[in-house]
Scaffold this motif. Sequence first.
Motif, PDB file in Angstrom:
ATOM      1  N   ASN A   9       0.889  -1.133   0.121  1.00 20.69           N
ATOM      2  CA  ASN A   9      -0.015  -0.080  -0.062  1.00 20.69           C
ATOM      3  C   ASN A   9       1.015   1.286  -0.004  1.00 20.69           C
ATOM      4  O   ASN A   9       1.565   1.665   1.069  1.00 20.69           O
ATOM      5  CB  ASN A   9      -0.745  -0.008   1.318  1.00 20.69           C
ATOM      6  CG  ASN A   9      -1.749   1.099   1.374  1.00 20.69           C
ATOM      7  OD1 ASN A   9      -1.866   2.013   0.461  1.00 20.69           O
ATOM      8  ND2 ASN A   9      -2.307   1.278   2.589  1.00 20.69           N
ATOM      9  N   LYS A  11       0.179   4.314  -0.291  1.00 25.41           N
ATOM     10  CA  LYS A  11      -0.517   5.518   0.235  1.00 25.41           C
ATOM     11  C   LYS A  11      -0.267   6.587  -0.688  1.00 25.41           C
ATOM     12  O   LYS A  11      -0.291   6.433  -1.770  1.00 25.41           O
ATOM     13  CB  LYS A  11      -0.236   5.672   1.619  1.00 25.41           C
ATOM     14  CG  LYS A  11      -0.311   4.519   2.585  1.00 25.41           C
ATOM     15  CD  LYS A  11      -0.182   4.503   4.137  1.00 25.41           C
ATOM     16  CE  LYS A  11      -0.104   3.246   4.678  1.00 25.41           C
ATOM     17  NZ  LYS A  11      -0.314   3.168   6.157  1.00 25.41           N
ATOM     18  N   GLU A  98      -7.143   4.696   7.688  1.00 24.16           N
ATOM     19  CA  GLU A  98      -6.750   6.045   7.286  1.00 24.16           C
ATOM     20  C   GLU A  98      -8.181   6.547   6.794  1.00 24.16           C
ATOM     21  O   GLU A  98      -8.433   7.468   6.921  1.00 24.16           O
ATOM     22  CB  GLU A  98      -5.500   6.229   6.666  1.00 24.16           C
ATOM     23  CG  GLU A  98      -4.320   5.976   7.449  1.00 24.16           C
ATOM     24  CD  GLU A  98      -3.134   5.410   6.675  1.00 24.16           C
ATOM     25  OE1 GLU A  98      -3.202   5.614   5.399  1.00 24.16           O
ATOM     26  OE2 GLU A  98      -2.103   5.047   7.359  1.00 24.16           O
ATOM     27  N   ILE A 173       0.333   0.833  12.652  1.00 25.97           N
ATOM     28  CA  ILE A 173       0.200   1.288  11.368  1.00 25.97           C
ATOM     29  C   ILE A 173       1.216   2.589  11.304  1.00 25.97           C
ATOM     30  O   ILE A 173       0.973   3.527  12.126  1.00 25.97           O
ATOM     31  CB  ILE A 173      -0.838   1.675  10.961  1.00 25.97           C
ATOM     32  CG1 ILE A 173      -1.735   0.176  10.535  1.00 25.97           C
ATOM     33  CG2 ILE A 173      -0.633   2.100   9.376  1.00 25.97           C
ATOM     34  CD1 ILE A 173      -3.157   0.790  10.163  1.00 25.97           C
ATOM     35  N   GLY A 174       2.328   2.363  10.908  1.00 24.71           N
ATOM     36  CA  GLY A 174       3.523   3.660  10.672  1.00 24.71           C
ATOM     37  C   GLY A 174       4.028   4.034  11.897  1.00 24.71           C
ATOM     38  O   GLY A 174       4.720   4.978  11.780  1.00 24.71           O
ATOM     39  N   LEU A 233      -0.114  -6.872   4.335  1.00 25.17           N
ATOM     40  CA  LEU A 233      -0.378  -5.697   3.518  1.00 25.17           C
ATOM     41  C   LEU A 233       0.757  -4.680   4.302  1.00 25.17           C
ATOM     42  O   LEU A 233       0.831  -4.355   5.433  1.00 25.17           O
ATOM     43  CB  LEU A 233      -1.768  -4.932   3.967  1.00 25.17           C
ATOM     44  CG  LEU A 233      -2.338  -3.941   3.244  1.00 25.17           C
ATOM     45  CD1 LEU A 233      -2.075  -3.998   1.987  1.00 25.17           C
ATOM     46  CD2 LEU A 233      -3.721  -3.437   3.439  1.00 25.17           C
ATOM     47  N   ILE A 234       1.443  -4.309   3.159  1.00 21.79           N
ATOM     48  CA  ILE A 234       2.654  -3.661   3.618  1.00 21.79           C
ATOM     49  C   ILE A 234       2.727  -1.977   3.398  1.00 21.79           C
ATOM     50  O   ILE A 234       2.423  -1.625   2.029  1.00 21.79           O
ATOM     51  CB  ILE A 234       4.120  -4.153   3.023  1.00 21.79           C
ATOM     52  CG1 ILE A 234       4.112  -5.718   2.857  1.00 21.79           C
ATOM     53  CG2 ILE A 234       5.160  -3.674   3.659  1.00 21.79           C
ATOM     54  CD1 ILE A 234       3.915  -6.313   4.189  1.00 21.79           C
ATOM     55  N   GLY A 235       2.903  -1.256   4.301  1.00 19.30           N
ATOM     56  CA  GLY A 235       2.850   0.457   3.903  1.00 19.30           C
ATOM     57  C   GLY A 235       4.159   0.787   3.604  1.00 19.30           C
ATOM     58  O   GLY A 235       4.753   0.755   2.489  1.00 19.30           O
ATOM     59  N   GLY A 236       4.952   1.243   4.682  1.00 20.03           N
ATOM     60  CA  GLY A 236       6.080   1.919   4.394  1.00 20.03           C
ATOM     61  C   GLY A 236       7.393   1.078   3.909  1.00 20.03           C
ATOM     62  O   GLY A 236       7.692   1.504   2.806  1.00 20.03           O
TER      63      GLY A 236
END
Length: 253
Positions: A9, A11, A98, A173-174, A233-236
């Motif tokens: 993700n 973002k 978010e 998250i984050g 589900l991977i952000g950074g």
Amino acid sequence: MRKKIVAGNWKMNTTPAQGLKLANEVNDMAASAPTDVELIIAPPLTHIPLITQALAKSRVKVSAQNCAAWEKGAYTGEVSAEMISSTGATHVIVGHSERREYFSENNEMLLNKIKIAMQNGLTPIFCCGEKLNERDSNQYFNVIEKQISEVLFKLDTKEMGNIIIAYEPIWAIGTGKTASPEQAQEIHAFIRQIVSKKFGDELAKSTSILYGGSCKPDNAKEIFAKADVDGGLIGGAALKAEDFIAIAKSFPK
Ligand code: PGA
């Protein structure tokens, strides 16, 4: 059996040129990831037509991060599931915390988004997860059950068979604070159990449940080793192709 999935993700990060470069890097490195792991990237909407075109023959699939809760018409600024699907994207993230928090998305809207996404051939990645105070006060099972029952339990069995679930504790998250593998497993098993109660064991066993929240190359192995964790589900860490692919290589052999 259910699919192993690693989804990135992105973002609101990268320009279209940077995003295209990152997508191409992920694609180039994808060959080193096990073939039974599905790789999905979710860039910002402006990049999606560029990236679906570049990755047309790739094993890497493209997802949107959101879609409108309505089919078409006078909804200034919104982008419909049909528009997303027409670009060649195959998935859409629905109900990310978010979006729930900053854009006031409620369960009713999320159910509409899921239905419209599926009518247009997109596979929804449905996010759920509790806030820190809900974890600290031991309400997290109730919170997650409510998020799932008010949306996913309104689907029929065929529709539910097309859903990917992502458990993302909001406090992780984050923040760099990841859930322990045991905390993730506890919730993933709970989600599978309530899905089984509602839709039957076979469907529950074939539903992929991803973990999200500060998942990185150095903690993915431990988390993915848990029986009910089917990926992330991977952000950074999805913003660096090496890290994203390293995470995709973190499943037990
Ligand atoms: P993070 O984000 O990996 O940066 O914590 C995960 C997500 O929000 O999907």
